[in-house]
Each structure stands twice: as C-alpha cells, then as structure tokens.
Design an enzyme around this catalytic site. Structure first.
Site, PDB file in Angstrom:
ATOM      1  N   GLN A 126     156.353 -52.996 -51.141  1.00 14.51           N
ATOM      2  CA  GLN A 126     155.865 -52.858 -52.511  1.00 14.51           C
ATOM      3  C   GLN A 126     154.352 -52.790 -52.590  1.00 14.51           C
ATOM      4  O   GLN A 126     153.798 -52.439 -53.641  1.00 14.51           O
ATOM      5  CB  GLN A 126     156.365 -54.007 -53.378  1.00 14.51           C
ATOM      6  CG  GLN A 126     155.773 -55.363 -53.036  1.00 14.51           C
ATOM      7  CD  GLN A 126     156.416 -56.495 -53.810  1.00 14.51           C
ATOM      8  OE1 GLN A 126     157.542 -56.890 -53.501  1.00 14.51           O
ATOM      9  NE2 GLN A 126     155.719 -57.008 -54.811  1.00 14.51           N
ATOM     10  N   CYS A 132     158.468 -56.234 -57.214  1.00 15.95           N
ATOM     11  CA  CYS A 132     159.587 -56.770 -56.433  1.00 15.95           C
ATOM     12  C   CYS A 132     160.916 -56.611 -57.151  1.00 15.95           C
ATOM     13  O   CYS A 132     161.961 -56.366 -56.538  1.00 15.95           O
ATOM     14  CB  CYS A 132     159.340 -58.239 -56.102  1.00 15.95           C
ATOM     15  SG  CYS A 132     159.162 -59.310 -57.555  1.00 15.95           S
ATOM     16  N   HIS A 271     159.620 -64.201 -57.640  1.00 13.10           N
ATOM     17  CA  HIS A 271     159.827 -63.091 -56.706  1.00 13.10           C
ATOM     18  C   HIS A 271     161.305 -62.734 -56.667  1.00 13.10           C
ATOM     19  O   HIS A 271     162.174 -63.623 -56.613  1.00 13.10           O
ATOM     20  CB  HIS A 271     159.340 -63.508 -55.319  1.00 13.10           C
ATOM     21  CG  HIS A 271     159.241 -62.392 -54.335  1.00 13.10           C
ATOM     22  ND1 HIS A 271     158.659 -61.177 -54.619  1.00 13.10           N
ATOM     23  CD2 HIS A 271     159.642 -62.306 -53.030  1.00 13.10           C
ATOM     24  CE1 HIS A 271     158.699 -60.407 -53.550  1.00 13.10           C
ATOM     25  NE2 HIS A 271     159.300 -61.059 -52.574  1.00 13.10           N
ATOM     26  N   ASN A 291     163.386 -58.679 -47.869  1.00 15.58           N
ATOM     27  CA  ASN A 291     162.186 -58.735 -48.692  1.00 15.58           C
ATOM     28  C   ASN A 291     161.613 -57.322 -48.857  1.00 15.58           C
ATOM     29  O   ASN A 291     162.136 -56.364 -48.283  1.00 15.58           O
ATOM     30  CB  ASN A 291     161.160 -59.679 -48.048  1.00 15.58           C
ATOM     31  CG  ASN A 291     160.133 -60.201 -49.039  1.00 15.58           C
ATOM     32  OD1 ASN A 291     160.145 -59.865 -50.221  1.00 15.58           O
ATOM     33  ND2 ASN A 291     159.226 -61.028 -48.560  1.00 15.58           N
TER      34      ASN A 291
END
Length: 324
Positions: A126, A132, A271, A291
């Site tokens: 990102q 996110c 997040h 992630n």
C-alpha cells in the site's frame, strides 16, 4: 544551510555513527536517500533508536515468542509510520448485516492455509497511503471469486480508493472494509488490478464496467470477539477480512514467530488485514495473516498473530467476508 551549520551537522553525523557500515549498508539495501545532512542525522537517530528496541526485544525473544528486525521502516518513528501505513477507520456494522452462523457439527481442521488452494494473490504494498482497508477487501473478494469461478483475479485497490468516497471511505486517509463491499455491490463490480493499477495516492475515479474483475452480492459479518467463529469461517469459507491494533512499535518491526502483544487494545483498531489460515507453531496457536506492506516485511509479507489469546489485538472484533 550555512557552511558552519553544515559542517556541524556533518560532524554530528560522523560522531553519531558507532558502526557506520551498518547504516550505509541499510541505506543501500532499502535505497534510502535524504535531502541533506540534517535530515539524515534525524533519520539516523530514529534508526538507532529503532535498532536498540529491536536488539533489546530479540535478546529476550524466547520469552516473547517472536523476533523483530531492522527493516525498511526503521528510519520512521512509530507515530510517523502508523499515520502513513495503516488507515482502517472503525465503524459498527449495519444492524441489517447478515451474521455468520457456524455449523456446530463442522469438524475444525488443525490448520488451514488458503494459499495452498489458490485463493490468495501475491502480497501487495500500500506504500505511504492509508488504504489498508482496500487491500483487505480485495483480498477477501479475490478468494471468494476464486471459490466461485476457479479463476484467481487480482482486483484493483485503486478503484476503491478513488471511487468509494460516496460510501464514506476517504481514500488514502482511511476507510472501512464493509463500505468497500457495499460500493462494489452498488457499483456492479470492481475493476482488475491490471486495468486499474495501484498508484498509492488519491486520484479521480476511472472505473470502467468493461474491466470488471469481480462482483459481490453483499457481505457476512462474524460475531464480535468470537475467535472460534473466525476459525470456522476461515476453514469453511476462505480468507476473511479483519481489523487489528497494529499501532505498536513491535508490529512495525515484526520479523518472524507468533506475534503476541499484551499492550494491544482490541477496541482501538487502526489496520485492516486478511486472515488466510491458521495453525500452531512451537505450541502457540496462530492466525496466518496477509499484510499489505510488501513481501519484504515480516515473513514474506505475512505475520503469524496469536490465536486463542483473548482476541489479542482485536483480530476477531470486526471480521467480515463478501458474498458473490
């Protein structure tokens, strides 16, 4: 900068370096360049503080169960980092949202990894954009689209960042996964990554119905703070979008092992990530989490987060997946 100040900064930089080869090697590895000596001195100071934190943690790694490392984010303070690399905005799910109902007869496997079944695209990055939420949403939809069609299609986070502001998402300033799903449903689809590539900044909406990669018919939420429901949903449905408290210094510098952070606040999550499986390592149950900080962070872009430890970091507090 005056010559005297420049020379003073240069001397300060030289004095500050105990092992100058470590700093130079790190800058080269991560292609770091700074505007002037003063900025470099500031970043060096932060880097040294982060390195000291990593070294102290790793000296007691057996107690913690996971290790840290000096990584590409180590010249950022934790405050700077979380402002630019998280971006989940907490919001209650609508009361009308469909709730996941676990089958009480479902036999829960001891481990799950949807990467092995073809449900998961490559780790994405990102960059310095609080998007996110968009990456978590596309990841979950990519899995469900694959489950339905047998085709793994990488979907456009930039499409969500640019086009879902009317659904109260705020692009690189943050957003929410369920609002992303609602946009895709109302919009009639989301473009492919290939047709609408990621730029890491807010741009004008350029969605094209000719480039749709997937659609969704709605979404299903999981009971809040229920890790068993999350395990059943993950094992029986596929990758699940979740939100976590990733604000702690330890998360920024995670390297390997099962991450357990007693200072996490499950009620303050910043997040959004993707649960793609679970398992047990060295006697510690974990969630396998994808992630969106690139494959050079953590375990090739993944982190193992503590499972069955009182919802650590809030991982089961707002779990959701799309229907297709």
């Amino acid at each position: 900068m005056g010559k005297a100040l420049f020379l003073l900064a240069l001397v300060s930089l030289t004095v500050a370096l105990e092992n100058p080869e470590d700093w130079q090697a790190w800058k080269k590895e991560h292609n770091k360049q700074y505007n002037d000596v003063t900025e470099e001195l500031n970043r060096l100071t932060i880097w040294q503080e982060n390195k000291a934190f990593v070294d102290a943690h790793n000296a007691a790694a057996d107690k913690h169960g996971f290790t840290l490392e000096v990584n590409k984010f180590s010249d950022l303070t934790n405050v700077e980092f979380t402002k630019t690399h998280n971006g989940y905005q907490m919001s209650d799910f609508p009361s009308s949202a469909r709730m996941f109902s676990p089958n009480p007869r479902f036999q829960l496997p001891s481990s799950v990894d949807w990467r092995e079944k073809g449900y998961v695209t490559e780790v994405k990055d990102q960059s310095q954009c609080g998007g996110c939420w968009a990456f978590s949403a596309t990841g979950s939809l990519e899995g469900q689209h694959f489950n339905k069609t047998g085709k793994l299609v990488s979907l456009s986070e930039q499409n969500l960042i640019d086009c879902s502001s009317n659904w109260t998402n705020n692009g690189c300033k943050g957003g929410n996964v369920y609002k992303a799903f609602q946009y895709i449903k109302d919009n009639g689809g989301i473009d492919t990554e290939k047709s609408y590539p990621y730029e890491g900044k807010d741009e004008i909406c350029r969605y094209s119905k000719n480039n749709i990669g997937a659609n969704c018919t709605g979404y299903v939420t999981l009971r809040k703070e229920d890790e068993n429901a999350l395990a059943v949903a993950c094992a029986s449905i596929g990758p699940i979008s979740v939100s976590i408290d990733a604000s702690k210094h330890s998360f920024q510098s995670y390297s390997s092992g099962v991450y357990y952070e007693p200072m996490c606040n499950p009620d303050v999550r910043d997040h959004a990530v993707l649960v793609v499986g679970y398992g047990t390592e060295n006697g510690q149950d974990y969630w396998l989490v994808k992630n969106s900080w690139g494959n050079d962070w953590g375990e090739e872009g993944y982190i193992k987060m503590a499972r069955n430890k009182e919802n650590n970091c809030g991982i089961a507090s707002a779990a959701i997946y799309p229907t297709v």
